[in-house]
Design a protein around this motif. Sequence first.
Motif, PDB file in Angstrom:
ATOM      1  N   PHE A  87       0.705  -1.172   0.152  1.00  0.00           N
ATOM      2  CA  PHE A  87       0.005  -0.016   0.006  1.00  0.00           C
ATOM      3  C   PHE A  87       0.929   1.228  -0.181  1.00  0.00           C
ATOM      4  O   PHE A  87       2.019   1.277   0.672  1.00  0.00           O
ATOM      5  CB  PHE A  87      -0.949   0.042   1.366  1.00  0.00           C
ATOM      6  CG  PHE A  87      -1.754   1.377   1.431  1.00  0.00           C
ATOM      7  CD1 PHE A  87      -2.941   1.407   0.368  1.00  0.00           C
ATOM      8  CD2 PHE A  87      -1.651   2.235   2.172  1.00  0.00           C
ATOM      9  CE1 PHE A  87      -3.611   2.461   0.367  1.00  0.00           C
ATOM     10  CE2 PHE A  87      -2.229   3.312   2.249  1.00  0.00           C
ATOM     11  CZ  PHE A  87      -3.377   3.812   1.288  1.00  0.00           C
ATOM     12  N   ALA A 116      -3.279   5.040  -2.958  1.00  0.00           N
ATOM     13  CA  ALA A 116      -4.171   6.117  -2.659  1.00  0.00           C
ATOM     14  C   ALA A 116      -3.585   7.606  -2.837  1.00  0.00           C
ATOM     15  O   ALA A 116      -2.405   7.796  -2.398  1.00  0.00           O
ATOM     16  CB  ALA A 116      -4.757   6.115  -1.199  1.00  0.00           C
ATOM     17  N   VAL A 173      -4.094  10.980  -2.157  1.00  0.00           N
ATOM     18  CA  VAL A 173      -4.667  11.512  -0.944  1.00  0.00           C
ATOM     19  C   VAL A 173      -4.779  13.006  -0.903  1.00  0.00           C
ATOM     20  O   VAL A 173      -4.129  13.591  -1.684  1.00  0.00           O
ATOM     21  CB  VAL A 173      -3.974  10.941   0.498  1.00  0.00           C
ATOM     22  CG1 VAL A 173      -4.322   9.559   0.851  1.00  0.00           C
ATOM     23  CG2 VAL A 173      -2.780  11.519   0.518  1.00  0.00           C
ATOM     24  N   GLU A 174      -5.553  13.579  -0.019  1.00  0.00           N
ATOM     25  CA  GLU A 174      -5.740  14.959  -0.097  1.00  0.00           C
ATOM     26  C   GLU A 174      -4.706  15.923   0.546  1.00  0.00           C
ATOM     27  O   GLU A 174      -4.524  16.935   0.659  1.00  0.00           O
ATOM     28  CB  GLU A 174      -7.306  15.548   0.224  1.00  0.00           C
ATOM     29  CG  GLU A 174      -7.303  15.527   1.634  1.00  0.00           C
ATOM     30  CD  GLU A 174      -7.151  14.295   2.515  1.00  0.00           C
ATOM     31  OE1 GLU A 174      -7.426  13.252   2.112  1.00  0.00           O
ATOM     32  OE2 GLU A 174      -7.091  14.259   3.672  1.00  0.00           O
ATOM     33  N   SER A 175      -3.720  15.081   1.386  1.00  0.00           N
ATOM     34  CA  SER A 175      -2.707  15.929   2.125  1.00  0.00           C
ATOM     35  C   SER A 175      -1.715  14.832   2.645  1.00  0.00           C
ATOM     36  O   SER A 175      -2.004  13.663   2.696  1.00  0.00           O
ATOM     37  CB  SER A 175      -3.241  16.521   3.323  1.00  0.00           C
ATOM     38  OG  SER A 175      -3.514  15.636   4.310  1.00  0.00           O
ATOM     39  N   HIS A 194      -0.974  14.686   5.850  1.00  0.00           N
ATOM     40  CA  HIS A 194      -1.415  14.203   7.012  1.00  0.00           C
ATOM     41  C   HIS A 194      -2.361  12.929   6.860  1.00  0.00           C
ATOM     42  O   HIS A 194      -2.022  12.038   7.638  1.00  0.00           O
ATOM     43  CB  HIS A 194      -2.114  15.474   7.727  1.00  0.00           C
ATOM     44  CG  HIS A 194      -2.452  15.108   9.031  1.00  0.00           C
ATOM     45  ND1 HIS A 194      -3.096  14.268   9.692  1.00  0.00           N
ATOM     46  CD2 HIS A 194      -1.699  15.810  10.110  1.00  0.00           C
ATOM     47  CE1 HIS A 194      -3.036  14.220  10.961  1.00  0.00           C
ATOM     48  NE2 HIS A 194      -2.202  15.240  11.174  1.00  0.00           N
ATOM     49  N   SER A 195      -3.034  12.733   5.846  1.00  0.00           N
ATOM     50  CA  SER A 195      -3.822  11.794   5.492  1.00  0.00           C
ATOM     51  C   SER A 195      -2.947  10.485   4.870  1.00  0.00           C
ATOM     52  O   SER A 195      -3.327   9.408   5.323  1.00  0.00           O
ATOM     53  CB  SER A 195      -5.014  11.973   4.428  1.00  0.00           C
ATOM     54  OG  SER A 195      -5.858  12.727   5.254  1.00  0.00           O
ATOM     55  N   THR A 206      -1.200   8.950   7.724  1.00  0.00           N
ATOM     56  CA  THR A 206      -2.378   8.209   8.648  1.00  0.00           C
ATOM     57  C   THR A 206      -2.736   6.797   8.153  1.00  0.00           C
ATOM     58  O   THR A 206      -2.629   5.990   8.810  1.00  0.00           O
ATOM     59  CB  THR A 206      -3.422   9.248   8.800  1.00  0.00           C
ATOM     60  OG1 THR A 206      -3.349  10.464   9.359  1.00  0.00           O
ATOM     61  CG2 THR A 206      -4.462   8.556   9.606  1.00  0.00           C
ATOM     62  N   MET A 207      -3.065   6.962   6.919  1.00  0.00           N
ATOM     63  CA  MET A 207      -3.195   5.843   5.991  1.00  0.00           C
ATOM     64  C   MET A 207      -2.297   4.813   6.157  1.00  0.00           C
ATOM     65  O   MET A 207      -2.591   3.265   6.178  1.00  0.00           O
ATOM     66  CB  MET A 207      -4.034   6.072   4.680  1.00  0.00           C
ATOM     67  CG  MET A 207      -5.108   6.758   4.753  1.00  0.00           C
ATOM     68  SD  MET A 207      -5.670   7.009   2.778  1.00  0.00           S
ATOM     69  CE  MET A 207      -6.191   5.320   2.485  1.00  0.00           C
ATOM     70  N   PRO A 216      -9.380   8.870   7.372  1.00  0.00           N
ATOM     71  CA  PRO A 216      -8.131   8.252   6.583  1.00  0.00           C
ATOM     72  C   PRO A 216      -7.397   6.866   7.604  1.00  0.00           C
ATOM     73  O   PRO A 216      -7.218   6.067   6.765  1.00  0.00           O
ATOM     74  CB  PRO A 216      -7.056   9.266   6.406  1.00  0.00           C
ATOM     75  CG  PRO A 216      -7.540  10.411   7.384  1.00  0.00           C
ATOM     76  CD  PRO A 216      -8.905  10.285   7.427  1.00  0.00           C
ATOM     77  N   GLY A 238      -7.193   3.277   5.882  1.00  0.00           N
ATOM     78  CA  GLY A 238      -5.820   2.630   5.734  1.00  0.00           C
ATOM     79  C   GLY A 238      -6.197   1.179   6.114  1.00  0.00           C
ATOM     80  O   GLY A 238      -5.809   0.106   5.708  1.00  0.00           O
ATOM     81  N   GLN A 255     -11.429  18.214   6.321  1.00  0.00           N
ATOM     82  CA  GLN A 255     -10.594  17.811   5.191  1.00  0.00           C
ATOM     83  C   GLN A 255     -10.319  16.403   4.757  1.00  0.00           C
ATOM     84  O   GLN A 255     -10.343  15.856   3.685  1.00  0.00           O
ATOM     85  CB  GLN A 255      -9.267  18.758   5.293  1.00  0.00           C
ATOM     86  CG  GLN A 255      -8.254  18.311   4.259  1.00  0.00           C
ATOM     87  CD  GLN A 255      -6.953  18.854   4.367  1.00  0.00           C
ATOM     88  OE1 GLN A 255      -7.046  20.027   4.890  1.00  0.00           O
ATOM     89  NE2 GLN A 255      -5.973  18.110   4.366  1.00  0.00           N
ATOM     90  N   ARG A 306     -12.495   9.679  -2.447  1.00  0.00           N
ATOM     91  CA  ARG A 306     -12.035   8.349  -2.763  1.00  0.00           C
ATOM     92  C   ARG A 306     -12.921   7.252  -2.731  1.00  0.00           C
ATOM     93  O   ARG A 306     -12.578   6.213  -2.999  1.00  0.00           O
ATOM     94  CB  ARG A 306     -10.491   8.187  -2.190  1.00  0.00           C
ATOM     95  CG  ARG A 306      -9.471   9.051  -2.535  1.00  0.00           C
ATOM     96  CD  ARG A 306      -8.097   8.538  -1.747  1.00  0.00           C
ATOM     97  NE  ARG A 306      -8.565   8.581  -0.455  1.00  0.00           N
ATOM     98  CZ  ARG A 306      -8.211   9.589   0.711  1.00  0.00           C
ATOM     99  NH1 ARG A 306      -7.982  10.639   0.067  1.00  0.00           N
ATOM    100  NH2 ARG A 306      -8.092   9.156   1.639  1.00  0.00           N
TER     101      ARG A 306
END
Lengths: 383, 295
Positions: free
Chosen positions: A22, A52, A54-56, A58-59, A62-63, B77, B81, B111, B119
């Motif tokens: 991932f 993924a 992502v939009e930042s 930070h995400s 996190t993911m 998020p 994950g 956000q 997604r």
Amino acid sequence: MKKLSSGNYAVAEAVRQAKVQFIAAYPITPQTSIYEKISEMEAQALLTGSMARVESEHSAITMCVSASMAGIRVFSATSSQGLALMHEMLHFASGNRSPMVMVCVNRAIAAPWSLGTDQTDTLAQRDTGWMQFYCEDNQEVYDTVLQAYKISEKILLPSMVIMDGFFTSHFIEPMDFADDADIDQFLSGSASPDRFDIENPTYISSLVNANDYLAFKKRKFTDMEAAKEVIAEVEEEFKQIFKRSYGMVETVETNDAEIVMVTSGAMTSTGRVAIESLRKKGLRVGLLKIKTFRPFPYEEVEEALRGVRKVVVIDRNVSIGKGGIFCSEVQSAINNSSVNPLVYGYIAGLAGMDVSSGVLEGIVMEVQEKESPDRLPVWVGGN
Amino acid sequence: MNGVNKVESYEGEWMRPGHYACPGCGVAIAMRLALKALGKKTILVIVPSCSAAIAAPFPNTSLGVSGFHTAFETAAPAAAGIAHSLDIRGKKDITVVACAGDGGTFDIGLQSLSGAADRNENLIYLCFDNEAYMNTGIQVSSATPNGAWTVTSPSGSIGRKKRFMDIIVAHRIPYAATASIGFPEDYMEKVKKARTIKGLKFIHIFTPCPTGWRMAENLTGNAAILAVESGIFQLYEVFEGKRYQLSYEPSRLPVSEYLKIQGRYRHLNEDQVLRMQTEVDEEWERLTKRTKGCL
């Protein structure tokens, strides 16, 4: 056979070959071409896992943290502001013992804005509980990403593999790429444990009392120290298969040296040229490259500086109110040790300013003349 | 292993008594009902909020399923994950559920929730709305209704409460719904329905808070029912961001019936109450048009 590659593309290839399951990322210069190359690989169905967008940052982190806690191998990459935005979750990665690997391409932190390389972004993450490996060139970055998965998955602490923006990320160099089968063999047996077993439920990163908090931190600290042994083992194993090794530190001509120059990252390559040139001029000069910054290799540093009269640390970073960060760390590592050289601090190359071999030679000559170091670092360049 | 404690469960119940919620907590009821609907094969992601206080502290937990207490703005998020990992490992029968409060959803987590919704990550997002930062001691959030007292809006909130469902529906996720602990069967049916749909499912749950709303702890259920019956909180579902379906036709009691049991509205004058009634009437008209496909 050697192949030409940029540092960033070499990272993407290492991620593919490590069968990362991932990847989450967000664009930021100079990291972006890692994200782009991995996206291209995904479109060509070359990746084992999913991705993924992502939009930042930070995400992204996190993911990656939660996906790795759920038992898969993950990857992200970032630079500068993106890394600063991730800061909070870097603590979650190490606190929850995620074995993730992230590549950080050094870039100056705003304000003011700059795109050039500068290690202050990653060094500001020094205390987040991540291992940090500062790489000199494209080959070392590629090899270290592969090693980092094995190290992290053994010790259950995350790894940051670090390179200089543009100088390493974008410069194209001839490189050795390993065969997929050899990497499968090297990384076999490594895995991230699944922490969310339905039959054996758990509640992760709970609120704890002060005593338990201390116990968690102490365990992490002890394991970070134990990582040194794992790093050495993994490097030895890597060397057996791929015939390359780096060490937590590397010394060049330090045995009889009166002055030792300390560098990290891409500047080390220039340092090698400077040392060679100074040796030809009859100066007894050596070089100490610090690759592993966390855990800090204090024993190796002490050993490298034994018998040395003067040490000059060149920092492409700065802690405002103190000085160069590698310099401070070297000073504290030799404090109360069996060696006691004078330590000179220089700040050079911030925001990607070129530091030529001539500049480094000039610094060494200056140090040779100077009886004792200044309390504050010497700034090279700027107005 | 670090941060891990073994948990057991009661038959059919996945949340145990003895948790740290205040007396009469609406969120505790909402969590218990959701877990009853979801069952064993569930992984919870919890962020700083009342649900985090309810789940912990170490080495105890009230949960009978696995959970991860992540950072405030990362419910979606962090859950995504885990969902990716389950998907990659072929574990299709496990549901990942993100739990956040109104602050973690309307404010700091907006956000990252928007990114996850864009997604269409495969998770259920439960927003437990008690209309302020209650876990930190009653501070105003963008879910606090206009005029409501909190510690940081001592003369009444000047905000207007975000129309959050409009925001989430604009992402065209497969399933968005509102629910109330005053209507437990409807709520649990929605959670069960969400479990069968792939993609991001969002459920906005109205969870009265006696502590923060300045009312007696035996009035939680009354407040939940009165909010729906007065039209302050509407129960409906939205499919694929376009088809609206009303879940319950309320009796449209006067809003004042709902307001008068709560100390946080005690300072409101008649004009303010009237204005609130007008706004509720307008919102109701708006929903009606949508459920009839006219908007």
